[in-house]
Design a protein around this motif. Structure first.
Motif: not given
Length: 538
Positions: A191-193, A199-202, A207-208, A217-223
């Motif tokens: 999705n280009k938008k 930007g680089d955080k995509y 949430d990006t 994906m609703s949650e993304w943690k290290t563990t």
């Protein structure tokens, strides 16, 4: 992903320190009374990225497979099934132009999925500015290789949205496995938008991201990370699960204990755990076409010596690693292209062309090592051995170190264990001496194992350079005769053995326990290991 999915793998064992997912025991009861259906599983490594244009590993390929969808996806029995493509493409008589119709589908932000999303994503992955290590998988597209080197603009690449629902693809040459190739994550739309907004955080946080697959994906943690059913997915009625909770767990015993208390529905097993569970009704073993091996960085003064590399390969007990440390059905690898993976039109396994390679004895190793020391003018040498920090990686590295130091007089091996993401970064920078790597196929053809040794390939971070090898791969890539292709690739594999470019360790099998209530968890040979789209809980 990668092998497929390159796929570059961390070793197939499981990792983390705690479990945050809710108990499946409670969810199981609710599953029959209108409550949530929740699958709880474990994975071996943290996700390095969710940006399909930058992904290069198995840990990323699994969530990408289940939250995104390309023109096709892989279904039951590794059959190719429709994704965003609606109906069969129109193919030109010369096999060089494909025209696809994009089905009516939505992104999770409500945007319509269009042919432009594919054109944008593919050209972005090929653009040198993206620094994709997997751009090579798109080199069958017209001008893709030249564009990746900056020799032509990405606007010259053979992918174009003729209108919002029509995608045209032009190839450099006919590709017999092209449909299979399109299931790989680098070919996903983007999705280009969302990319332009973040930007680089995509792709670095949940949430990006914007999704067009069965789950978001609703949650993304290290563990840990959580996937939830995507209500905007075009085929949502097929999706039975409400959530998939994935924990990153390093110790097998931790995963097994959580499985026993019904907090996990799936766990991989090795060593003594296999013996404990092999008679269990929920125990199973599957072999996959992933090969684990040692890479030798030929920038190193010792490892640029062919005899030294051959001595290392012959001086450790591969059978002991497969049968004692792993004990999960994995087999010692005296080959690089795996067995029971690629077959010709008559069902003949590619492995039958070469049989066993990489053969010899410990005495051969000692003799070669003595000759290598004489050629190098050194009596003592030190090598750094890079591995990931999973439980099996530690055990295998220590085992290999012990055998090398015992059989190769004057050699000291220092083990460097780092998290999976850091290991990938060090390898990409060619900042290592010897490393243990897993490679799973990106598509079902021997080429997915062999082309990475060509000079200039993004995966050739070990500095191998042999024009004769490059010529064999080029011959195979440009031939439409399958017998000629296979003969060239078989000769290339022999060359890897003759020069000890790598040292194959084992072809992986996975021994695991899976709750009986879990139905239709499809496991794949190519790309992300599991599909959750069709899973149900009974």
């Amino acid at each position: 992903m990668k092998k497929r999915l390159a796929m570059l793998f961390s070793l197939s064992l499981i990792t983390s320190s705690f479990l945050a997912a809710c108990s499946y025991g409670n969810d199981s009861a609710d599953a029959t009374t209108g409550g949530k259906k929740v699958l709880n599983i474990v994975e071996p490594s943290e996700i390095p990225t969710m940006d399909s244009g930058k992904a290069k590993d198995a840990a990323s390929s699994l969530p990408l497979r289940n939250t995104m969808e390309g023109l096709y996806r892989v279904g039951e029995g590794d059959k190719i099934v429709d994704g965003m493509a609606e109906g069969e493409p129109t193919v030109s008589p010369d096999g060089l132009t494909y025209t696809f119709k994009i089905r009516d589908a939505k992104w999770s932000n409500g945007d319509t999925v269009t042919a432009n999303d594919f054109e944008y994503a593919w050209k972005r992955a090929i653009d040198p500015a993206t620094k994709s290590q997997y751009s090579f998988i798109m080199f069958d597209l017209k001008n893709a290789k030249k564009a990746s080197k900056g020799e032509v603009g990405v606007d010259q690449v053979g992918v174009k949205a003729l209108d919002e629902k029509t995608l045209e693809i032009q190839l450099e040459k006919p590709v017999p496995y092209f449909k299979n190739l399109l299931t790989f994550y680098t070919f996903l739309p983007v999705n280009k938008k969302a990319v332009e907004e973040h930007g680089d955080k995509y792709g670095t946080t949940a949430d990006t991201l914007v999704f067009n697959g069965p789950f978001t994906m609703s949650e993304w943690k290290t563990t840990s990370y959580k996937l939830v059913k995507n209500d905007t997915y075009w085929d949502k009625d097929v999706v039975k699960l409400d959530e998939v909770n994935t924990q990153i767990i390093k110790e097998v015993s931790t995963a097994v204990n959580l499985y026993e208390t019904n907090e996990l529905d799936f766990a991989r097993l090795t060593s003594e755990h296999v013996a404990n569970y092999k008679e269990h009704a929920e125990f199973a073993v599957r072999q996959d076409p992933s090969v684990f091996y040692l890479r030798f960085n030929q920038k190193n003064d010792v490892l640029k010596n062919e005899k030294a590399r051959k001595a290392i390969d012959l001086s450790y007990n591969k059978q002991g690693i497969a049968e004692t440390i792993l004990n999960n059905g994995s087999v010692p690898a005296k080959f690089f292209v795996p067995q029971n993976f690629a077959k010709d039109e008559n069902g003949k396994d590619f492995r039958s062309l070469n049989g066993d390679l990489w053969t010899g004895t410990t005495e051969d190793a000692k003799k070669l090592w003595a000759e290598a020391k004489k050629e190098l003018g050194k009596d003592t040498m030190k090598l750094e051995f890079l591995t990931s920090d999973t439980e099996s990686a530690k055990k295998i590295a220590e085992f290999i170190k012990g055998d090398l130091e015992k059989n190769l007089a004057g050699l000291t091996v220092d083990i460097k264990q780092v998290p999976f993401k850091q290991k990938l970064d060090l390898e990409a920078k060619s900042d290592y001496q010897m490393t243990m790597v897993g490679w799973g196929p990106d598509y079902q053809d021997p080429m997915t194992f062999l082309d990475m040794f060509v000079k200039g390939h993004t995966q050739n971070n070990f500095n191998y350079d042999n024009p004769a090898y490059d010529e064999l791969i080029k011959k195979a890539q440009n031939s439409n005769d399958n017998a000629e292709r296979w003969a060239a690739m078989a000769e290339a594999e022999k060359m890897l053995d003759a020069e000890a470019v790598i040292s194959p360790i084992y072809q992986r099998s996975t021994a695991y326990i899976l709750k009986d209530k879990v139905k239709n968890l499809y496991m794949h040979a190519v790309g992300g290991e599991f599909s959750y789209k069709w899973v149900d809980l009974k």
